[in-house]
Design an enzyme around this catalytic site. Structure first.
Site, PDB file in Angstrom:
ATOM      1  N   LYS A  44     -14.103  25.310  -2.720  1.00 17.76           N
ATOM      2  CA  LYS A  44     -13.654  24.318  -2.149  1.00 17.76           C
ATOM      3  C   LYS A  44     -13.628  22.831  -1.515  1.00 17.76           C
ATOM      4  O   LYS A  44     -12.422  21.682  -1.697  1.00 17.76           O
ATOM      5  CB  LYS A  44     -12.855  25.331  -1.777  1.00 17.76           C
ATOM      6  N   GLY A  45     -14.998  23.119  -1.302  1.00 22.51           N
ATOM      7  CA  GLY A  45     -15.165  21.461   0.149  1.00 22.51           C
ATOM      8  C   GLY A  45     -14.763  20.448  -0.827  1.00 22.51           C
ATOM      9  O   GLY A  45     -14.231  19.165   0.026  1.00 22.51           O
ATOM     10  N   GLU A 100     -20.625  17.425  -4.824  1.00 23.46           N
ATOM     11  CA  GLU A 100     -20.568  17.937  -3.382  1.00 23.46           C
ATOM     12  C   GLU A 100     -20.098  17.575  -1.960  1.00 23.46           C
ATOM     13  O   GLU A 100     -19.583  16.462  -2.374  1.00 23.46           O
ATOM     14  CB  GLU A 100     -21.833  18.365  -2.931  1.00 23.46           C
ATOM     15  N   ASP A 101     -19.702  17.910  -1.825  1.00 22.73           N
ATOM     16  CA  ASP A 101     -18.925  17.604   0.412  1.00 22.73           C
ATOM     17  C   ASP A 101     -19.751  17.639   0.480  1.00 22.73           C
ATOM     18  O   ASP A 101     -20.280  15.893   1.098  1.00 22.73           O
ATOM     19  CB  ASP A 101     -17.891  18.629   0.784  1.00 22.73           C
ATOM     20  N   ASP A 104     -26.802  20.141   3.142  1.00 23.30           N
ATOM     21  CA  ASP A 104     -26.568  20.679   4.822  1.00 23.30           C
ATOM     22  C   ASP A 104     -27.877  20.949   4.569  1.00 23.30           C
ATOM     23  O   ASP A 104     -29.481  20.659   4.627  1.00 23.30           O
ATOM     24  CB  ASP A 104     -25.611  22.135   5.300  1.00 23.30           C
ATOM     25  N   LYS A 132     -26.297  15.333   5.575  1.00 26.03           N
ATOM     26  CA  LYS A 132     -27.611  15.947   6.738  1.00 26.03           C
ATOM     27  C   LYS A 132     -28.573  15.936   6.206  1.00 26.03           C
ATOM     28  O   LYS A 132     -29.422  17.577   6.809  1.00 26.03           O
ATOM     29  CB  LYS A 132     -26.626  17.494   7.654  1.00 26.03           C
ATOM     30  N   ASP A 160     -13.581  22.392   5.700  1.00 27.65           N
ATOM     31  CA  ASP A 160     -13.307  23.282   6.322  1.00 27.65           C
ATOM     32  C   ASP A 160     -13.460  24.110   7.079  1.00 27.65           C
ATOM     33  O   ASP A 160     -15.204  24.071   7.545  1.00 27.65           O
ATOM     34  CB  ASP A 160     -12.336  24.106   4.960  1.00 27.65           C
TER      35      ASP A 160
END
Length: 181
Positions: A44-45, A100-101, A104, A132, A160
């Site tokens: 959902k990001g 993508e949000d 990581d 990141k 979130d």
């Protein structure tokens, strides 16, 4: 500002400007091609970033969605991404753009790349809002990153913590006491 946000990391205006740059980059990448790229939101990001990105593009696109999870209600990735909802469209012979949000650890992106390429995609391009690199566990990177950030737990603009804070229009650093309960 939300009471659980320590500080604003990226303002709504900063995000908007970078989204337009990412859209222009994609338009240039697909200029002159006679096929319509399949642009995939990882739910959902990325959904807010995805919607703003495709609306800013001039290139015609087909949109699709996948749900992949590796966090659950934790602040740490499990390193074991799980596909909850798969694509409806075929990737076979298509230019696929994965939106993508955040990249990581890289585990989710690595799994997504193997999956899409394994389905016969002609090309695989990754656009991420946030990167990141200090947290990377596997050697993979997005083709286009809007922002490189430090290792902080952030929320807002689709991101979130425990399914909350997605609707905040900026990206903020979540107070440590919120996620360390």
């Amino acid at each position: 500002m939300n009471k659980n946000i320590e500080r604003v990391l990226l303002t709504e205006e900063e995000i908007g400007a970078e989204v337009k740059k990412a859209a222009a980059w994609l338009d240039e990448r697909f200029a002159g091609k006679d096929t319509v790229p399949l642009v995939v939101s990882v739910l959902k990001g990325s959904v807010i970033f995805f919607c703003d990105l495709v609306r800013a593009m001039q290139t015609p696109v087909q949109m699709d969605f996948m749900t992949v999870t590796s966090y659950g209600n934790s602040s740490e990735s499990s390193g074991l991404p799980k596909i909850v909802m798969d694509l409806a469209a075929s990737a076979q012979g298509r230019d696929v753009v994965l939106v993508e949000d955040i990249v990581d650890s890289g585990h989710t992106l690595m799994k997504m790349k193997a999956l899409i390429e394994g389905r016969g995609a002609k090309s695989f391009t990754v656009v991420t809002l946030l990167d990141k690199p200090s947290r990377r566990k596997v050697p993979i990177a997005a083709d286009y990153s809007c922002f490189e950030i430090e290792n902080e737990f952030i929320v807002g603009y689709g991101l979130d913590y425990a399914q909350q804070y997605r609707n905040i229009p900026y990206i903020g650093v979540l107070k440590r006491e919120v996620y360390e309960k």
